[in-house]
Motif scaffolding. Structure first.
Motif, PDB file in Angstrom:
ATOM      1  N   THR A  68       9.732   9.880  53.733  1.00  0.00           N
ATOM      2  CA  THR A  68       9.677   8.621  54.479  1.00  0.00           C
ATOM      3  C   THR A  68      11.078   8.327  55.002  1.00  0.00           C
ATOM      4  OG1 THR A  68       7.936   7.837  52.971  1.00  0.00           O
ATOM      5  CG2 THR A  68       8.994   6.188  54.387  1.00  0.00           C
ATOM      6  N   ALA A  69      11.271   8.566  56.294  1.00  0.00           N
ATOM      7  CA  ALA A  69      12.618   8.536  56.888  1.00  0.00           C
ATOM      8  C   ALA A  69      13.366   7.231  56.625  1.00  0.00           C
ATOM      9  CB  ALA A  69      12.508   8.788  58.393  1.00  0.00           C
ATOM     10  N   GLU A  70      12.660   6.105  56.751  1.00  0.00           N
ATOM     11  CA  GLU A  70      13.340   4.807  56.628  1.00  0.00           C
ATOM     12  C   GLU A  70      13.821   4.496  55.217  1.00  0.00           C
ATOM     13  OE1 GLU A  70       8.831   3.898  56.856  1.00  0.00           O
ATOM     14  OE2 GLU A  70      10.274   5.296  57.750  1.00  0.00           O
ATOM     15  N   ARG A  71      13.399   5.291  54.244  1.00  0.00           N
ATOM     16  CA  ARG A  71      13.874   5.059  52.875  1.00  0.00           C
ATOM     17  C   ARG A  71      15.284   5.609  52.664  1.00  0.00           C
ATOM     18  NH1 ARG A  71       9.453   3.898  49.431  1.00  0.00           N
ATOM     19  NH2 ARG A  71      11.027   3.348  47.884  1.00  0.00           N
ATOM     20  N   GLY A  72      15.720   6.512  53.550  1.00  0.00           N
ATOM     21  CA  GLY A  72      17.098   7.002  53.511  1.00  0.00           C
ATOM     22  C   GLY A  72      17.409   8.010  52.423  1.00  0.00           C
ATOM     23  N   PHE A  73      16.371   8.626  51.826  1.00  0.00           N
ATOM     24  CA  PHE A  73      16.598   9.566  50.727  1.00  0.00           C
ATOM     25  C   PHE A  73      16.957  10.970  51.200  1.00  0.00           C
ATOM     26  CE2 PHE A  73      13.764   6.568  48.370  1.00  0.00           C
ATOM     27  CZ  PHE A  73      14.587   6.329  47.294  1.00  0.00           C
ATOM     28  N   ILE A 121      21.156   8.508  42.419  1.00  0.00           N
ATOM     29  CA  ILE A 121      21.151   8.286  40.973  1.00  0.00           C
ATOM     30  C   ILE A 121      21.900   7.003  40.623  1.00  0.00           C
ATOM     31  CG2 ILE A 121      22.105   9.166  38.782  1.00  0.00           C
ATOM     32  CD1 ILE A 121      21.372  11.995  39.751  1.00  0.00           C
ATOM     33  N   GLU A 122      23.015   6.764  41.307  1.00  0.00           N
ATOM     34  CA  GLU A 122      23.790   5.545  41.062  1.00  0.00           C
ATOM     35  C   GLU A 122      23.021   4.298  41.492  1.00  0.00           C
ATOM     36  OE1 GLU A 122      26.781   2.822  40.095  1.00  0.00           O
ATOM     37  OE2 GLU A 122      26.445   4.880  39.427  1.00  0.00           O
ATOM     38  N   VAL A 123      22.434   4.346  42.674  1.00  0.00           N
ATOM     39  CA  VAL A 123      21.682   3.189  43.194  1.00  0.00           C
ATOM     40  C   VAL A 123      20.564   2.784  42.236  1.00  0.00           C
ATOM     41  CG1 VAL A 123      20.068   2.449  45.012  1.00  0.00           C
ATOM     42  CG2 VAL A 123      22.200   3.594  45.631  1.00  0.00           C
ATOM     43  N   ASN A 124      19.842   3.779  41.727  1.00  0.00           N
ATOM     44  CA  ASN A 124      18.658   3.507  40.898  1.00  0.00           C
ATOM     45  C   ASN A 124      18.921   3.548  39.394  1.00  0.00           C
ATOM     46  OD1 ASN A 124      16.397   3.413  43.033  1.00  0.00           O
ATOM     47  ND2 ASN A 124      17.526   5.260  43.568  1.00  0.00           N
ATOM     48  N   GLU A 125      20.188   3.737  39.017  1.00  0.00           N
ATOM     49  CA  GLU A 125      20.578   3.789  37.594  1.00  0.00           C
ATOM     50  C   GLU A 125      19.724   4.782  36.819  1.00  0.00           C
ATOM     51  OE1 GLU A 125      20.456  -0.177  36.009  1.00  0.00           O
ATOM     52  OE2 GLU A 125      22.139  -0.852  37.230  1.00  0.00           O
ATOM     53  N   GLU A 126      19.469   5.940  37.422  1.00  0.00           N
ATOM     54  CA  GLU A 126      18.500   6.880  36.867  1.00  0.00           C
ATOM     55  C   GLU A 126      18.862   7.418  35.488  1.00  0.00           C
ATOM     56  OE1 GLU A 126      17.031   9.857  39.722  1.00  0.00           O
ATOM     57  OE2 GLU A 126      17.679   8.494  41.304  1.00  0.00           O
ATOM     58  N   MET A 127      20.138   7.650  35.237  1.00  0.00           N
ATOM     59  CA  MET A 127      20.528   8.184  33.928  1.00  0.00           C
ATOM     60  C   MET A 127      20.375   7.125  32.838  1.00  0.00           C
ATOM     61  SD  MET A 127      21.250  11.348  34.457  1.00  0.00           S
ATOM     62  CE  MET A 127      19.940  11.306  35.648  1.00  0.00           C
ATOM     63  N   GLN A 128      20.741   5.887  33.158  1.00  0.00           N
ATOM     64  CA  GLN A 128      20.584   4.794  32.193  1.00  0.00           C
ATOM     65  C   GLN A 128      19.105   4.545  31.899  1.00  0.00           C
ATOM     66  OE1 GLN A 128      22.556   4.859  34.968  1.00  0.00           O
ATOM     67  NE2 GLN A 128      23.993   3.129  34.960  1.00  0.00           N
ATOM     68  N   VAL A 129      18.293   4.585  32.962  1.00  0.00           N
ATOM     69  CA  VAL A 129      16.844   4.384  32.814  1.00  0.00           C
ATOM     70  C   VAL A 129      16.249   5.457  31.904  1.00  0.00           C
ATOM     71  CG1 VAL A 129      14.632   4.511  34.045  1.00  0.00           C
ATOM     72  CG2 VAL A 129      16.508   3.171  35.002  1.00  0.00           C
ATOM     73  N   GLY A 155      18.239   7.591  59.542  1.00  0.00           N
ATOM     74  CA  GLY A 155      17.729   6.311  59.055  1.00  0.00           C
ATOM     75  C   GLY A 155      18.804   5.571  58.287  1.00  0.00           C
ATOM     76  N   ARG A 156      18.500   4.358  57.934  1.00  0.00           N
ATOM     77  CA  ARG A 156      19.407   3.511  57.181  1.00  0.00           C
ATOM     78  C   ARG A 156      19.590   4.076  55.774  1.00  0.00           C
ATOM     79  NH1 ARG A 156      21.216  -1.736  57.663  1.00  0.00           N
ATOM     80  NH2 ARG A 156      21.441  -2.916  55.727  1.00  0.00           N
ATOM     81  N   LEU A 157      20.800   4.011  55.261  1.00  0.00           N
ATOM     82  CA  LEU A 157      21.109   4.532  53.923  1.00  0.00           C
ATOM     83  C   LEU A 157      20.670   3.522  52.865  1.00  0.00           C
ATOM     84  CD1 LEU A 157      24.620   5.972  54.794  1.00  0.00           C
ATOM     85  CD2 LEU A 157      22.679   7.328  53.997  1.00  0.00           C
ATOM     86  N   ASP A 158      19.417   3.618  52.497  1.00  0.00           N
ATOM     87  CA  ASP A 158      18.831   2.688  51.530  1.00  0.00           C
ATOM     88  C   ASP A 158      18.822   3.316  50.132  1.00  0.00           C
ATOM     89  OD1 ASP A 158      16.926   1.192  49.937  1.00  0.00           O
ATOM     90  OD2 ASP A 158      16.275   0.223  51.786  1.00  0.00           O
ATOM     91  N   MET A 159      17.925   4.279  49.924  1.00  0.00           N
ATOM     92  CA  MET A 159      17.812   5.057  48.687  1.00  0.00           C
ATOM     93  C   MET A 159      17.334   4.278  47.460  1.00  0.00           C
ATOM     94  SD  MET A 159      20.869   7.873  48.731  1.00  0.00           S
ATOM     95  CE  MET A 159      21.560   8.508  50.238  1.00  0.00           C
ATOM     96  N   ARG A 160      16.740   3.111  47.653  1.00  0.00           N
ATOM     97  CA  ARG A 160      16.201   2.358  46.516  1.00  0.00           C
ATOM     98  C   ARG A 160      14.777   2.825  46.226  1.00  0.00           C
ATOM     99  NH1 ARG A 160      16.600  -3.591  48.651  1.00  0.00           N
ATOM    100  NH2 ARG A 160      15.953  -2.429  50.507  1.00  0.00           N
ATOM    101  N   MET A 161      14.500   3.158  44.978  1.00  0.00           N
ATOM    102  CA  MET A 161      13.136   3.493  44.581  1.00  0.00           C
ATOM    103  C   MET A 161      12.286   2.227  44.469  1.00  0.00           C
ATOM    104  SD  MET A 161      13.681   6.459  41.755  1.00  0.00           S
ATOM    105  CE  MET A 161      14.354   8.063  42.194  1.00  0.00           C
ATOM    106  N   ASP A 162      12.946   1.112  44.250  1.00  0.00           N
ATOM    107  CA  ASP A 162      12.288  -0.194  44.191  1.00  0.00           C
ATOM    108  C   ASP A 162      12.922  -1.045  45.276  1.00  0.00           C
ATOM    109  OD1 ASP A 162      11.409  -2.750  43.713  1.00  0.00           O
ATOM    110  OD2 ASP A 162      11.933  -2.796  41.583  1.00  0.00           O
ATOM    111  N   GLU A 205      18.688  -5.092  44.399  1.00  0.00           N
ATOM    112  CA  GLU A 205      19.707  -5.685  45.270  1.00  0.00           C
ATOM    113  C   GLU A 205      20.659  -4.624  45.818  1.00  0.00           C
ATOM    114  OE1 GLU A 205      21.736  -8.899  43.383  1.00  0.00           O
ATOM    115  OE2 GLU A 205      19.897 -10.023  42.969  1.00  0.00           O
ATOM    116  N   LYS A 206      21.030  -3.671  44.976  1.00  0.00           N
ATOM    117  CA  LYS A 206      22.023  -2.659  45.368  1.00  0.00           C
ATOM    118  C   LYS A 206      21.358  -1.497  46.080  1.00  0.00           C
ATOM    119  CE  LYS A 206      23.817  -0.223  42.018  1.00  0.00           C
ATOM    120  NZ  LYS A 206      24.618  -0.004  40.799  1.00  0.00           N
ATOM    121  N   ASP A 207      21.893  -1.111  47.247  1.00  0.00           N
ATOM    122  CA  ASP A 207      21.403   0.070  47.944  1.00  0.00           C
ATOM    123  C   ASP A 207      22.561   1.038  48.179  1.00  0.00           C
ATOM    124  OD1 ASP A 207      22.848  -1.073  50.002  1.00  0.00           O
ATOM    125  OD2 ASP A 207      21.110  -1.549  51.252  1.00  0.00           O
TER     126      ASP A 207
END
Length: 304
Positions: A110-115, A208-216, A121-128, A132-134
């Motif tokens: 999905t291009a607009e998600r920025g992954f 990984i930083e945006v979504n705090e994947e390691m902490q999660v 596309g916009r540099l978003d990269m939020r899974m949710d 607030e943080k992208d």
């Protein structure tokens, strides 16, 4: 994006074989995504079986809404809140937990998600989308030192220090907002002939930083022994070495980092028992059908 590619689950038969020990048990798919694994689990469950599926992504919630099955419960939340939502649904112990870590094929495509590096596309990269943080905030607000640490730790980028300085320098003239802005900087520092891999490493680090994947992942793993029933199974698929190392260490040492804790007598009491010596990987046929399966490593453990 076709439905079939949205729903293409990795190592499906292997997951089901190791996960389902009792068709009438209670199971959790903590990464619903396109629902491929969840639908297959439901097909294997008996009339008294139950499946809870977690996902924080709104697109995943829309996919889940299409499943009309009394045995299925969807939880729109991050799986770091596993224990909390099980309690809300009055479930004390579960028979098995499946985690398909990382990013879904749908999110990548999905291009607009920025992954993805493949799309503009916009540099978003939020899974949710409610986070607030992208990626724009990470790239434009983080210090050079913070960017250096993220790129090195989460992306294993070899010239992380140099690249961090370049990103900070570039954003002075023009904020890094679009995928093209970031790729222009990366192009100068990517090793010749390995540009795609380099881009992917950088994108992975920021995501990984945006979504705090390691902490999660750490929070989730620490809850697993508390919610599994005796002989309950944990089945996890990881797609990069950072995730896989944490899962492996938790299974073998009882913690995500460091050595196992010992009692006064030097004995180790591990919460989980490792059921397979080496991680299961996809065969050539599956990789040909689904390139995402190439890097998948499947690990299986049971509550001791």
């Amino acid at each position: 994006m076709t439905q079939s590619s949205y729903h293409l689950p990795v190592l499906l038969s292997e997951c089901l074989t190791h996960l389902i020990t009792d068709p009438n048990g209670v199971y959790v798919d903590v990464t619903f995504g396109g629902g491929g694994h969840s639908k297959a689990i439901l097909e294997k469950l008996g009339e008294k079986g139950t499946l809870l599926a977690f996902d924080q992504d709104q697109d995943a919630a829309q996919q889940a809404a299409q499943i009309q099955d009394p045995r299925f419960i969807f939880v729109k939340a991050n799986f770091r809140y596993l224990k909390r939502y099980l309690r809300l649904h009055k479930i004390e112990k579960v028979t098995g937990i499946l985690a398909d870590l990382g990013i879904s094929s749908h999110q990548i495509d999905t291009a607009e998600r920025g992954f993805s590096t493949r799309f503009e596309g916009r540099l978003d990269m939020r899974m949710d989308n409610d986070l607030e943080k992208d990626a724009i905030e990470v790239l434009n607000k983080y210090s050079e030192t913070e960017l250096h640490q993220i790129l090195g730790k989460y992306g294993e980028v070899k010239n992380a220090k140099t690249l961090a300085a370049a990103l900070v320098s570039a954003r002075i003239n023009k904020p890094l907002v679009e995928s093209e802005d970031l790729k222009k900087v990366l192009q100068k520092y990517a090793p010749k002939g390995k540009e795609f891999k380099y881009f992917a490493q950088v994108y992975q680090a920021i995501r990984i930083e945006v979504n705090e994947e390691m902490q999660v992942l750490e929070e989730f793993l620490n809850q697993v022994p508390q919610v599994l029933a005796p002989k309950g199974r944990l089945v996890v698929m990881a797609y990069h070495s950072l995730e896989d190392r944490m899962v492996k260490n938790f299974i073998q040492q009882g913690k995500t980092f460091g050595q196992a804790d010992k009692d006064f007598y030097g004995n180790i009491a591990l919460p989980l028992k490792n059921l397979i010596k080496k991680p299961i990987v996809a065969n050539e046929e599956e990789v040909a059908q689904n390139p995402r399966a190439r890097s998948a490593k499947l690990r299986v453990a049971e509550l001791s």
